[in-house]
Design an enzyme around this catalytic site. Structure first.
Site, PDB file in Angstrom:
ATOM      1  CG  ASN A  17      -2.198  -0.843   0.905  1.00 34.34           C
ATOM      2  OD1 ASN A  17      -3.049  -0.454   0.099  1.00 34.34           O
ATOM      3  ND2 ASN A  17      -2.289  -2.014   1.531  1.00 34.34           N
ATOM      4  NE  ARG A  69      -1.222  -0.035  22.950  1.00 36.07           N
ATOM      5  CZ  ARG A  69      -0.854  -1.027  22.134  1.00 36.07           C
ATOM      6  NH1 ARG A  69      -0.270  -0.769  20.979  1.00 36.07           N
ATOM      7  NH2 ARG A  69      -1.058  -2.279  22.461  1.00 36.07           N
ATOM      8  CG  MET A  98       0.514  -5.541  11.177  1.00 34.76           C
ATOM      9  SD  MET A  98      -1.128  -5.051  10.596  1.00 34.76           S
ATOM     10  CE  MET A  98      -1.943  -6.636  10.575  1.00 34.76           C
ATOM     11  CG  ASN A 115      -5.782   1.703   9.465  1.00 31.81           C
ATOM     12  OD1 ASN A 115      -4.696   1.233   9.109  1.00 31.81           O
ATOM     13  ND2 ASN A 115      -6.755   0.938   9.944  1.00 31.81           N
ATOM     14  CG  HIS A 117     -10.003  -2.872   8.417  1.00 26.87           C
ATOM     15  ND1 HIS A 117      -9.162  -3.529   9.295  1.00 26.87           N
ATOM     16  CD2 HIS A 117     -11.143  -3.598   8.357  1.00 26.87           C
ATOM     17  CE1 HIS A 117      -9.776  -4.601   9.750  1.00 26.87           C
ATOM     18  NE2 HIS A 117     -10.980  -4.670   9.201  1.00 26.87           N
ATOM     19  CB  VAL A 152      -9.787  -1.439  17.147  1.00 30.01           C
ATOM     20  CG1 VAL A 152      -9.199  -2.350  16.070  1.00 30.01           C
ATOM     21  CG2 VAL A 152      -8.861  -1.394  18.354  1.00 30.01           C
ATOM     22  CG  ASP A 153      -9.737  -1.449  12.206  1.00 31.81           C
ATOM     23  OD1 ASP A 153      -8.772  -0.755  11.872  1.00 31.81           O
ATOM     24  OD2 ASP A 153      -9.641  -2.673  12.445  1.00 31.81           O
TER      25      ASP A 153
HETATM   26  C1  GAR Z   1      -3.164  -4.759   3.898  1.00 31.29           C
HETATM   27  O1  GAR Z   1      -4.011  -5.732   3.348  1.00 31.29           O
HETATM   28  C2  GAR Z   1      -3.910  -3.910   4.895  1.00 31.29           C
HETATM   29  O2  GAR Z   1      -5.235  -3.686   4.537  1.00 31.29           O
HETATM   30  C3  GAR Z   1      -3.819  -4.763   6.123  1.00 31.29           C
HETATM   31  O3  GAR Z   1      -2.514  -5.302   6.105  1.00 31.29           O
HETATM   32  C4  GAR Z   1      -2.073  -5.410   4.764  1.00 31.29           C
HETATM   33  C5  GAR Z   1      -0.741  -4.728   4.625  1.00 31.29           C
HETATM   34  O4  GAR Z   1      -0.170  -4.986   3.385  1.00 31.29           O
HETATM   35  N1  GAR Z   1      -4.068  -4.025   7.310  1.00 31.29           N
HETATM   36  C6  GAR Z   1      -4.719  -4.520   8.364  1.00 31.29           C
HETATM   37  O5  GAR Z   1      -5.142  -5.647   8.412  1.00 31.29           O
HETATM   38  C7  GAR Z   1      -4.893  -3.542   9.511  1.00 31.29           C
HETATM   39  N2  GAR Z   1      -5.721  -4.128  10.511  1.00 31.29           N
HETATM   40  P1  GAR Z   1       0.965  -4.065   2.794  1.00 31.29           P
HETATM   41  O6  GAR Z   1       2.083  -4.014   3.832  1.00 31.29           O
HETATM   42  O7  GAR Z   1       1.426  -4.778   1.564  1.00 31.29           O
HETATM   43  O8  GAR Z   1       0.388  -2.704   2.508  1.00 31.29           O
END
Ligand code: GAR
Length: 209
Positions: A17, A69, A98, A115, A117, A152-153
């Protein structure tokens, strides 16, 4: 006509992303300055991609970090400050980062953190969203780009894109099709913010013409 925002991208891994955002900023001339990519993991593949775009990279390692945190997030803030990124001029994109951010950090950069999701929120927040969608049996899932608030989200939604769930879909196959949509949705949300095309009213994002 508008202040050029400074873009920071936070990653933990692959960074596809992040790659899509940096590519779109370059190719579509999105008016934003990519300043730094920060990873909590030294091994994140995305770091090498960022460097190829000529974007500075920083690691704020979370493994073995002793503090709480907010103390960790202050280390992120120190990096942002070092690059001249402030709550007035920034856009912070979480791209597969993450970690959950502290309420203090989120308050400081209110309406400046995005963000992505891999589900149509508010369905399936949290981890393994694609698996949750398959197990539930929904016929559509997809992705959501939203502002980060202290849930969260849960923050105000900017862009969503739908993906049809097929008969006998697997988590892997669905994840791949959603990811392709993510790579369009995230740059689009960044463009909308960079061009000041949106306004946040409570938990609603309004599009300005
Ligand atoms: C993506 O699919 C994103 O939507 C997800 O992690 C992946 C990261 O991929 N995010 C989550 O699940 C957040 N809860 P990337 O490092 O190739 O962008």
């Amino acid at each position: 006509i508008y202040i050029l925002l400074k873009l920071a991208i936070l990653i933990s891994g692959r960074g596809s992303n992040m790659n899509a955002i940096l590519r779109a900023v370059k190719k579509q001339n999105i008016p934003i300055e990519p300043v730094v990519v920060i990873s909590n993991k030294p091994s994140a593949k995305g770091l090498g991609i960022a460097r190829k775009y000529g974007v500075k990279t920083e690691i704020v390692e979370s493994k073995g970090f002793q503090g709480n945190r907010w103390e960790y997030d202050q280390k992120i803030m120190d990096v942002l400050t070092k690059y001249g990124i402030t709550s007035k001029n920034c856009l912070i994109c979480l791209a597969g980062f993450m970690r959950i951010l502290s309420p203090e950090f989120i308050k400081k950069y209110k309406n400046c953190i995005l963000n992505i999701h891999p589900a149509i929120l508010p369905a399936f927040p949290g981890l393994d969203a694609q698996k949750q969608a398959i197990n539930y049996g929904v016929k559509y899932s997809g992705c959501t780009v939203h502002f980060v608030d202290d849930g969260v989200d849960t923050g105000p939604i900017i862009v969503q894109a739908l993906v049809r769930v097929k008969n006998d879909d697997t988590e892997e196959a669905l994840t791949k099709r959603i990811l392709a949509k993510e790579h369009k949705a995230y740059p689009e949300a960044v463009r909308l913010v960079a061009q000041k095309k949106i306004k946040v009213v409570g938990r609603n994002v309004k599009f300005l013409s």
